[in-house]
Design an enzyme around this catalytic site. Structure first.
Site, PDB file in Angstrom:
ATOM      1  N   HIS A 165      74.871  22.248  34.610  1.00 19.04           N
ATOM      2  CA  HIS A 165      75.486  23.088  35.210  1.00 19.04           C
ATOM      3  C   HIS A 165      76.914  22.242  36.597  1.00 19.04           C
ATOM      4  CE1 HIS A 165      78.861  26.053  34.814  1.00 19.04           C
ATOM      5  NE2 HIS A 165      79.237  26.004  35.686  1.00 19.04           N
ATOM      6  N   GLU A 166      76.463  22.459  37.587  1.00 17.37           N
ATOM      7  CA  GLU A 166      76.226  21.930  38.627  1.00 17.37           C
ATOM      8  C   GLU A 166      77.157  20.335  38.896  1.00 17.37           C
ATOM      9  OE1 GLU A 166      78.565  23.957  40.373  1.00 17.37           O
ATOM     10  OE2 GLU A 166      77.515  26.008  39.407  1.00 17.37           O
ATOM     11  N   HIS A 197      80.300  19.699  36.969  1.00 20.26           N
ATOM     12  CA  HIS A 197      81.140  19.934  38.000  1.00 20.26           C
ATOM     13  C   HIS A 197      81.191  18.863  38.924  1.00 20.26           C
ATOM     14  CE1 HIS A 197      83.097  23.766  36.423  1.00 20.26           C
ATOM     15  NE2 HIS A 197      81.369  24.193  36.554  1.00 20.26           N
TER      16      HIS A 197
END
Length: 529
Positions: free
Chosen positions: A130-131, A134
């Site tokens: 997920h990170e 980003h």
């Protein structure tokens, strides 16, 4: 202030937050350790990720633009489904299923220590994916990272990305949407990847494992532990070939259903037991003389341990049922039976259509000095033949190697590498007493038998955790990505004033947070009460 609220992503669930003043940035570079929180800040990936993002920025912008469409669709779709299942749906099972997917677990689920390990690693991997979504989105837009951190808060693992929030705010709104939706998008793609790997497991493991030959036993408990050992392969159940775990479950359920069905019709022996019309054995008359005549007790066997009650039957068509009220039963008194040792029966010829066909064309006739007997079964005392093979025993491996070097017969190998035993007991407890895998190591390395199951469990757990992160972060809830996505979307797609936009955003986030809490409490209440 809004600037102070949005500094960085945290735990794959916290929104992007603004950088504090320079003095605080310097303090933040020190790894934090406390009794409930610790983290590890990683700086080595900043430059590689930035160079990768700038080098492929055109492709990545297209990739994350698709993710933006997915994120906005998920924001609307997941929010509507949550409201519908909470206030409009009367289907408790469907609502509970969606809530379990949304929150990643069911409160009624009992988690073992090994399951907790899978959950911990899956969560760490999923939030990292997920990170990194980003981080790569930021790099493709030309925004330099400060650091990437991996942390543990209480007992929960997580990850976060720190960057210059002011620079992101200065860029177009569509750019912010690409960054905010990147985490959800990567979790969704990661779910699809896990599903694809699960589907392709037989192909991926083909060079090292045979698939769907015979299920291999990983662990065995009572009542089958006295017959089978880890490493044995189950070949058949009542002469029905078993190729997979699904075959094992379906066959045991079918046999259990059959005896329960018999117990409710005329084939059931007046409340004393059922004669299985599929099972018959040619028992020598001399062995019958050693048997013990008994009177059947209602719903239970009266034979000693390792003995089973049998009744004599004449040749019958296996496709037809035995008429217990006719003359097919040769007992004089229908409540009488003969107790015979189970071990003496298993290797005898069959007289129920499973044996060799006789010269007269019949497959259910015994010789003159034999009688056809069938076991009397009870709902909790079923008679089941289980054939197994011991592929990885030392004797079997030695015989297999000698078979290649000499004229050792394959029949000798089969006798040494397996056998058949009769289980008399409860069908359901028998089915759940073994842990099976459909993969057999090709090279005889028995220790590697656990790898396919561990891989499957890891992929399934990661799939569920990543799906939960994608769904949960799609909601307009405080401290989640959905809050920032909704704020930017309202500013980009509406012509309302900033004041009205903030009020609508605040109402939606408060409502989304409240609905999410109610959904979690409802799921908890349904499972516990």
């Amino acid at each position: 202030m809004r600037l102070n609220r949005a500094r960085r992503h945290g735990a794959a669930r916290l929104p992007l937050r603004a950088s504090p003043p320079l003095i605080h940035r310097v303090m933040a570079t020190v790894n934090a350790i406390s009794c409930w929180y610790c983290d590890l800040k990683i700086y080595a990936l900043n430059e590689p990720l930035f160079r990768f993002g700038r080098k492929h920025n055109m492709i990545l912008k297209l990739w994350f633009s698709i993710g933006t469409g997915f994120g906005l669709t998920a924001l609307i779709g997941v929010t509507w489904i949550l409201i519908w299942q909470l206030f409009l749906s009367s289907d408790t099972r469907l609502s509970n299923l969606f809530s379990s997917l949304l929150f990643g677990f069911s409160p009624s689920l009992r988690i073992s220590m090994s399951d907790a390990g899978y959950l911990f690693i899956s969560t760490l991997v999923s939030v990292s994916v997920h990170e990194f979504g980003h981080a790569i989105a930021l790099a493709s837009e030309g925004i330099q990272l400060e650091y990437i951190a991996v942390f543990i808060a209480v007992l929960f693992p997580g990850a976060l990305v720190a960057f210059d929030y002011d620079l992101l705010q200065a860029l177009p709104r569509l750019t912010s949407l690409r960054v905010y939706c990147a985490g959800i998008w990567h979790n969704a793609v990661f779910c699809a990847l896990c599903g694809l790997l699960l589907f392709l497991r037989p192909v991926i493991l083909f060079p090292f494992y045979m698939h769907a030959e015979s299920p291999l036993i990983l662990e065995v408990a009572s009542p089958l532990s006295e017959f089978l050992s880890p490493g044995d392969a189950i070949a058949s159940l009542d002469d029905a070939a078993i190729h997979s775990m699904q075959d094992w479950i379906e066959m045991t359920a079918l046999l259990d259903k059959k005896i329960l069905h018999n117990s409710s019709d005329s084939h059931y022996f007046k409340g004393f037991g059922a004669v299985d019309s599929r099972k018959g054995y040619c028992v020598p008359n001399a062995l019958l003389e050693d048997g013990k005549n008994v009177q059947l007790a209602k719903n239970q066997s009266v034979c000693p341990e390792d003995f089973t009650a049998f009744v004599k039957i004449y040749c019958f068509d296996p496709s037809k049922s035995v008429d217990m009220d006719g003359e097919d039963v040769d007992l004089g008194r229908k409540e009488n039976a003969l107790c015979l040792n189970t071990k003496d029966i298993v290797n005898l010829e069959k007289c129920d259509g499973r044996g060799k066909v006789k010269k007269n064309g019949s497959s259910c006739m015994c010789s003159e000095d034999e009688s056809c007997l069938s076991p009397v079964q009870f709902p909790d005392l079923m008679w089941i033949e289980i054939t197994y093979s011991r592929l990885y025993s030392r004797e079997c491996l030695q015989l297999r190697s000698s078979l290649l070097d000499s004229n050792t017969s394959s029949d000798a190998v089969e006798q040494t590498c397996g056998g058949t035993f009769i289980f008399v007991g409860d069908m359901i407890s028998m089915a759940h007493s073994v842990q099976l895998t459909e993969y057999q190591p090709r090279w005889g390395v028995f220790l590697s038998k656990y790898l396919p199951n561990k891989l499957e469990k890891s992929l399934i757990c990661t799939f569920h955790v990543s799906l939960a992160l994608a769904l949960l972060n799609s909601l307009p809830v405080y401290f989640l990505d959905g809050e920032s996505i909704l704020e930017v979307a309202l500013s980009h797609f509406t012509s309302l004033s900033s004041r009205k936009t903030r009020k609508i955003h605040q109402v939606c986030v408060v409502g989304g947070s409240l609905v999410s809490v109610l959904a979690f409490l409802r799921m908890t209440f349904i499972n516990f009460f």
